[in-house]
Write a protein that holds these residues in place. Structure first.
Motif, PDB file in Angstrom:
ATOM      1  N   VAL A 157      46.027 -10.184  12.625  1.00  0.00           N
ATOM      2  CA  VAL A 157      46.105  -8.952  13.191  1.00  0.00           C
ATOM      3  C   VAL A 157      46.812  -7.884  12.246  1.00  0.00           C
ATOM      4  N   ALA A 158      45.979  -6.930  11.991  1.00  0.00           N
ATOM      5  CA  ALA A 158      46.416  -5.825  11.042  1.00  0.00           C
ATOM      6  C   ALA A 158      47.519  -4.778  11.896  1.00  0.00           C
ATOM      7  N   ASP A 159      48.345  -4.464  11.210  1.00  0.00           N
ATOM      8  CA  ASP A 159      49.294  -3.355  11.630  1.00  0.00           C
ATOM      9  C   ASP A 159      49.717  -4.062  13.275  1.00  0.00           C
ATOM     10  N   PRO A 160      50.470  -5.122  13.400  1.00  0.00           N
ATOM     11  CA  PRO A 160      50.566  -5.668  14.718  1.00  0.00           C
ATOM     12  C   PRO A 160      51.960  -4.814  15.037  1.00  0.00           C
ATOM     13  N   LEU A 161      51.933  -4.641  16.480  1.00  0.00           N
ATOM     14  CA  LEU A 161      53.122  -4.211  17.245  1.00  0.00           C
ATOM     15  C   LEU A 161      53.352  -5.289  18.552  1.00  0.00           C
ATOM     16  N   LEU A 162      54.443  -6.264  18.373  1.00  0.00           N
ATOM     17  CA  LEU A 162      54.745  -7.447  19.080  1.00  0.00           C
ATOM     18  C   LEU A 162      55.323  -6.899  20.152  1.00  0.00           C
ATOM     19  N   ILE A 163      54.640  -7.297  21.549  1.00  0.00           N
ATOM     20  CA  ILE A 163      55.172  -6.774  23.082  1.00  0.00           C
ATOM     21  C   ILE A 163      55.589  -8.016  23.734  1.00  0.00           C
ATOM     22  N   GLY A 164      56.774  -7.967  24.172  1.00  0.00           N
ATOM     23  CA  GLY A 164      56.997  -8.793  25.443  1.00  0.00           C
ATOM     24  C   GLY A 164      56.744  -8.213  26.663  1.00  0.00           C
ATOM     25  N   PRO A 165      56.227  -9.034  27.654  1.00  0.00           N
ATOM     26  CA  PRO A 165      55.877  -8.490  29.011  1.00  0.00           C
ATOM     27  C   PRO A 165      56.930  -8.215  30.123  1.00  0.00           C
ATOM     28  N   LEU A 214      50.595  -9.098  22.626  1.00  0.00           N
ATOM     29  CA  LEU A 214      51.353  -9.428  23.817  1.00  0.00           C
ATOM     30  C   LEU A 214      51.647 -10.767  23.680  1.00  0.00           C
ATOM     31  N   LEU A 215      53.076 -11.280  23.765  1.00  0.00           N
ATOM     32  CA  LEU A 215      53.203 -12.736  23.554  1.00  0.00           C
ATOM     33  C   LEU A 215      54.036 -13.040  24.844  1.00  0.00           C
ATOM     34  N   ASP A 216      53.516 -14.338  25.237  1.00  0.00           N
ATOM     35  CA  ASP A 216      54.101 -14.605  26.538  1.00  0.00           C
ATOM     36  C   ASP A 216      54.213 -16.328  26.297  1.00  0.00           C
ATOM     37  N   ASP A 217      55.339 -16.771  27.093  1.00  0.00           N
ATOM     38  CA  ASP A 217      55.484 -18.345  26.824  1.00  0.00           C
ATOM     39  C   ASP A 217      54.462 -19.186  27.614  1.00  0.00           C
ATOM     40  N   PRO A 240      44.410  -4.811  23.010  1.00  0.00           N
ATOM     41  CA  PRO A 240      45.518  -6.047  22.655  1.00  0.00           C
ATOM     42  C   PRO A 240      45.092  -7.212  22.278  1.00  0.00           C
ATOM     43  N   VAL A 241      45.576  -7.996  21.522  1.00  0.00           N
ATOM     44  CA  VAL A 241      45.626  -9.562  21.316  1.00  0.00           C
ATOM     45  C   VAL A 241      46.605  -9.989  22.453  1.00  0.00           C
ATOM     46  N   CYS A 242      46.324 -11.474  22.829  1.00  0.00           N
ATOM     47  CA  CYS A 242      47.262 -12.161  23.682  1.00  0.00           C
ATOM     48  C   CYS A 242      47.483 -13.225  23.033  1.00  0.00           C
ATOM     49  N   VAL A 243      48.835 -13.712  23.030  1.00  0.00           N
ATOM     50  CA  VAL A 243      49.245 -14.998  22.460  1.00  0.00           C
ATOM     51  C   VAL A 243      50.162 -15.548  23.384  1.00  0.00           C
ATOM     52  N   ALA A 244      49.731 -17.022  23.661  1.00  0.00           N
ATOM     53  CA  ALA A 244      50.863 -17.634  24.709  1.00  0.00           C
ATOM     54  C   ALA A 244      51.194 -18.945  23.898  1.00  0.00           C
TER      55      ALA A 244
END
Length: 309
Positions: A157-165, A214-217, A240-244
Motif C-alpha cells: 500500500v502506497a502512502d497508507p493511513l491505518l484506520i481502526g473501525p 482498515l484493520l479489524d481483528d 480503502p484496503v481492508c485487512v483482517a
C-alpha cells in the motif's frame, strides 16, 4: 519438540515446525457413523513437548478431537502438551448478560486448561477480560499480529493511513502504524445489534493524500467494515484496503465490501480463506518457544484449580 496439525491446519503447523526446527505430523481423526470421533497420533511422543497447532473456529466440532488428542499425548508420555491456536474461540460471552446464562468464555477456558500446559494465540477478542491470564490458569500468551501485518502494508500500500473501525482496535492499530511508519486514526462505532452498526469517520484527517487501510481483528458479518467503508466514502477518502487478522466472512460479506469500493481484502492465515496473504507461523513459533521453555511446575491446572471470579 513435536508439532501436530489439527484437521485442516497442516500448512500453519508445518510453518510453525519449520520456524522451531521441529518435526511435525498430522493428527488422524476418524468420524464414526453416530458422530463420535477417534483420534490417533502416528509418531512417538514419549518424552517430547507436543504442540497441537490449528485454529478453533467451528469450535463445537474441533474441540473434542483436540481434547482427546491432548489426553492421548499425555498418556503416551509427552513431557508437555501445548496448543498454538491462531484463532481462539468462545471469548464473546464474557459476562452473564441475562439470568441463567453461562459465561462460556470462562467455561471454555477451564475445559481447555484441563488438558493443556500452555496456550499461544493471536489477537484474541478480549473485551471485558484484560488478559488471557484472567481466565486461563495455564501459561498463556496472546500474540499481536501487528508485526506481521505492518510489513505487508508497507510492501503493498502506497502512502497508507491505518484506520481502526472502533476504539477497541486502537492499541494494535497504533502498533501496526508505528511498525510501518504510517499515521493512524480510529473511527467511532455504535453497535445497534449483531448485524447493525453505525460508524463515523474522525474529523481533522487529510483523507485525500493517503490510502486508508482498515484493520479489524475479526471479520464475520462484515457489518462493521462495511459501515466504515461507507463512512470513509462520505468523508471523501480514497478507496480503502481492508485487512483482517481472522477472516470468518459470512456468505457474500467480502463481495459487499468490494462492491462498496474496497480495492483489496487481505487476511492473516489464522483461518484458511482465499484472502490469506499474511503468515502468522513465525509469531506463533516465538510464543511457543517461550512458553515451552518454562519448566513444568505447579502452574498446571491439575495442581492449581481455577478459582471462579
Amino acid at each position: 519438540m513435536l508439532v501436530i496439525a489439527l484437521p485442516g491446519a497442516a500448512r500453519i503447523a508445518a510453518g510453525i515446525a519449520q520456524c522451531l526446527g521441529a518435526d511435525w505430523s498430522e493428527l488422524a481423526v476418524h468420524r464414526f457413523p453416530d458422530g463420535e470421533s477417534l483420534v490417533r497420533i502416528d509418531v512417538p511422543v514419549k518424552g517430547r513437548c507436543v504442540v497441537f497447532a490449528g485454529s478453533l473456529n467451528d469450535p463445537d466440532a474441533r474441540t473434542l478431537p483436540l481434547l482427546f488428542a491432548a489426553d492421548c499425548a499425555r498418556e503416551l508420555g509427552a513431557s508437555q502438551v501445548g496448543l498454538a491456536a491462531p484463532y481462539l474461540a468462545y471469548l464473546r460471552q464474557d459476562r452473564r448478560f441475562n439470568p441463567g446464562e453461562a459465561v462460556s468464555s470462562r467455561s471454555y477456558a477451564r475445559l481447555l486448561s484441563s488438558s493443556l500446559d500452555f496456550l499461544a494465540t493471536v489477537d484474541p477478542h478480549l473485551h471485558r477480560w484484560r488478559s488471557l491470564g484472567e481466565i486461563y490458569p495455564i501459561r498463556a500468551q496472546a500474540v499481536s499480529a501487528a508485526p506481521a501485518i505492518a510489513p505487508w502494508i508497507a510492501d503493498h500500500v502506497a502512502d497508507p493511513l491505518l484506520i481502526g473501525p472502533d476504539a477497541e482496535s486502537a492499541p494494535w492499530v497504533e502498533q501496526a502504524a508505528l511498525l510501518c511508519g504510517a499515521p493512524w486514526a480510529v473511527m467511532e462505532k455504535v453497535r445497534h445489534g449483531d448485524r447493525q452498526v453505525s460508524v463515523r469517520a474522525p474529523a481533522g484527517v487529510d483523507w485525500k493524500s493517503r490510502t486508508p487501510v482498515l484493520l479489524d481483528d475479526i471479520v464475520s458479518s462484515g457489518a462493521t467494515l462495511l459501515a466504515a467503508v461507507e463512512a470513509l466514502a462520505r468523508a471523501g477518502a480514497r478507496p480503502p484496503v481492508c485487512v483482517a487478522v481472522h477472516a470468518l466472512p459470512e456468505g457474500d460479506a467480502v463481495w459487499k465490501l468490494m462492491a462498496a469500493g474496497v480495492t483489496r481484502f487481505a487476511s492473516c492465515d489464522s483461518i484458511a480463506h482465499a484472502s490469506n496473504a499474511i503468515g502468522l507461523a513465525p509469531l506463533l513459533a516465538q510464543a511457543v518457544r517461550r512458553l515451552a521453555s518454562v519448566p513444568v511446575s505447579s502452574t498446571h491446572p491439575e495442581r492449581h484449580p481455577h478459582e471462579s471470579q
